[in-house]
Design a protein around this motif. Structure first.
Motif, PDB file in Angstrom:
ATOM      1  N   TYR A 155    -126.931 -55.105  -2.153  1.00 34.21           N
ATOM      2  CA  TYR A 155    -127.192 -53.725  -2.554  1.00 34.21           C
ATOM      3  C   TYR A 155    -128.064 -53.095  -1.486  1.00 34.21           C
ATOM      4  CZ  TYR A 155    -128.147 -49.523  -5.066  1.00 34.21           C
ATOM      5  OH  TYR A 155    -128.206 -48.198  -5.424  1.00 34.21           O
ATOM      6  N   PRO A 156    -127.764 -51.916  -1.016  1.00 35.55           N
ATOM      7  CA  PRO A 156    -126.631 -51.122  -1.476  1.00 35.55           C
ATOM      8  C   PRO A 156    -125.316 -51.749  -1.011  1.00 35.55           C
ATOM      9  CG  PRO A 156    -127.738 -49.985   0.314  1.00 35.55           C
ATOM     10  CD  PRO A 156    -128.542 -51.217   0.008  1.00 35.55           C
ATOM     11  N   CYS A 157    -124.324 -51.739  -1.900  1.00 39.29           N
ATOM     12  CA  CYS A 157    -123.018 -52.300  -1.571  1.00 39.29           C
ATOM     13  C   CYS A 157    -122.298 -51.376  -0.606  1.00 39.29           C
ATOM     14  CB  CYS A 157    -122.194 -52.542  -2.836  1.00 39.29           C
ATOM     15  SG  CYS A 157    -121.574 -51.038  -3.629  1.00 39.29           S
ATOM     16  N   ARG A 158    -121.211 -51.850  -0.039  1.00 39.75           N
ATOM     17  CA  ARG A 158    -120.481 -51.034   0.941  1.00 39.75           C
ATOM     18  C   ARG A 158    -119.962 -49.745   0.328  1.00 39.75           C
ATOM     19  NH1 ARG A 158    -114.568 -53.709   1.491  1.00 39.75           N
ATOM     20  NH2 ARG A 158    -114.601 -54.799  -0.500  1.00 39.75           N
ATOM     21  N   PHE A 159    -119.752 -49.743  -1.010  1.00 40.42           N
ATOM     22  CA  PHE A 159    -119.272 -48.533  -1.678  1.00 40.42           C
ATOM     23  C   PHE A 159    -120.411 -47.565  -1.955  1.00 40.42           C
ATOM     24  CE2 PHE A 159    -116.296 -51.930  -2.697  1.00 40.42           C
ATOM     25  CZ  PHE A 159    -115.126 -51.376  -2.194  1.00 40.42           C
ATOM     26  N   SER A 160    -121.610 -48.086  -2.328  1.00 41.70           N
ATOM     27  CA  SER A 160    -122.743 -47.180  -2.589  1.00 41.70           C
ATOM     28  C   SER A 160    -123.240 -46.545  -1.306  1.00 41.70           C
ATOM     29  CB  SER A 160    -123.933 -47.843  -3.238  1.00 41.70           C
ATOM     30  OG  SER A 160    -123.798 -49.085  -3.654  1.00 41.70           O
ATOM     31  N   ARG A 161    -123.128 -47.265  -0.209  1.00 38.59           N
ATOM     32  CA  ARG A 161    -123.542 -46.677   1.074  1.00 38.59           C
ATOM     33  C   ARG A 161    -122.699 -45.443   1.389  1.00 38.59           C
ATOM     34  NH1 ARG A 161    -124.256 -52.274   2.601  1.00 38.59           N
ATOM     35  NH2 ARG A 161    -122.146 -52.337   3.409  1.00 38.59           N
ATOM     36  N   ASN A 162    -121.460 -45.436   0.896  1.00 38.96           N
ATOM     37  CA  ASN A 162    -120.582 -44.281   1.104  1.00 38.96           C
ATOM     38  C   ASN A 162    -120.630 -43.320  -0.075  1.00 38.96           C
ATOM     39  OD1 ASN A 162    -119.694 -45.412   3.496  1.00 38.96           O
ATOM     40  ND2 ASN A 162    -118.041 -46.514   2.504  1.00 38.96           N
TER      41      ASN A 162
END
Length: 183
Positions: A155-162
């Motif tokens: 965290y942050p996961c690759r999706f939350s970073r985006n």
């Protein structure tokens, strides 16, 4: 419910149940959907598996074992099947929930409109699992259809970073190792 109890899975006539996929349908139903109408007059004409066990990590957070097993690292063919099922607009409650769809005005496809294959039902479960359960990692509903944690191990996961991860921060767990069960 008994913690730590591990018993051999019972044979089931349901093709969805096997020891590897004991939690195949362990994703949650939103409380708000329960008030969306009355139950259908008759039960759906298909069978549903029911998980025997909910797996927990050391922090007593629910683990989505089937989703962890398959992860998000899919080959192109699997991604295409997933996107194909996403485009079918199948009713997840009708096809996956033992109680069926309770919305008399549901605009999604039901069995009268479409006969889903086993592979399509699996992909529908994975698609539904990507929507967060309102009870998060503490969900104890064995019939839960939705996801209980993000599958990313950081965290942050690759999706939350985006800005695209649908799971809130508290559903980004770091321990994916099952150590106990809830039966």
């Amino acid at each position: 419910m008994t913690m730590g109890q591990t018993s051999a899975p019972q044979p089931s006539p349901n093709p969805w149940y096997s020891p590897d996929t004991a939690t195949r349908l362990s994703m949650s139903r939103s409380k708000s959907s329960l008030s969306m109408g009355t139950p259908p007059p008759e039960a759906p004409h298909h069978s549903h598996g029911k998980p025997e066990t909910i797996f927990l990590n050391r922090n007593r957070e629910r683990l989505d074992i089937e989703a962890i097993k398959h992860g998000r690292n899919w080959d192109d063919t699997t991604k295409e099947r997933y996107n194909y099922v996403k485009g079918l607009n199948l009713c997840r409650f009708y096809f996956l929930d033992p109680r069926g769809c309770r919305n008399p005005n549901c605009e999604f496809k039901h069995q009268k409109d479409y006969s889903a294959s086993d592979n399509e039902l699996f992909m529908l479960r994975m698609l539904t699992r990507n929507k967060p359960c309102e009870n998060g990692t503490q969900c104890t509903n064995k019939d839960c259809l939705f996801g209980h944690h993000c599958l990313e191990k950081e965290y942050p996961c690759r999706f939350s970073r985006n800005g695209k991860c649908g799971f809130p921060e508290f559903m980004h767990i770091r321990d994916f190792e099952p150590v106990s069960t809830m039966v």
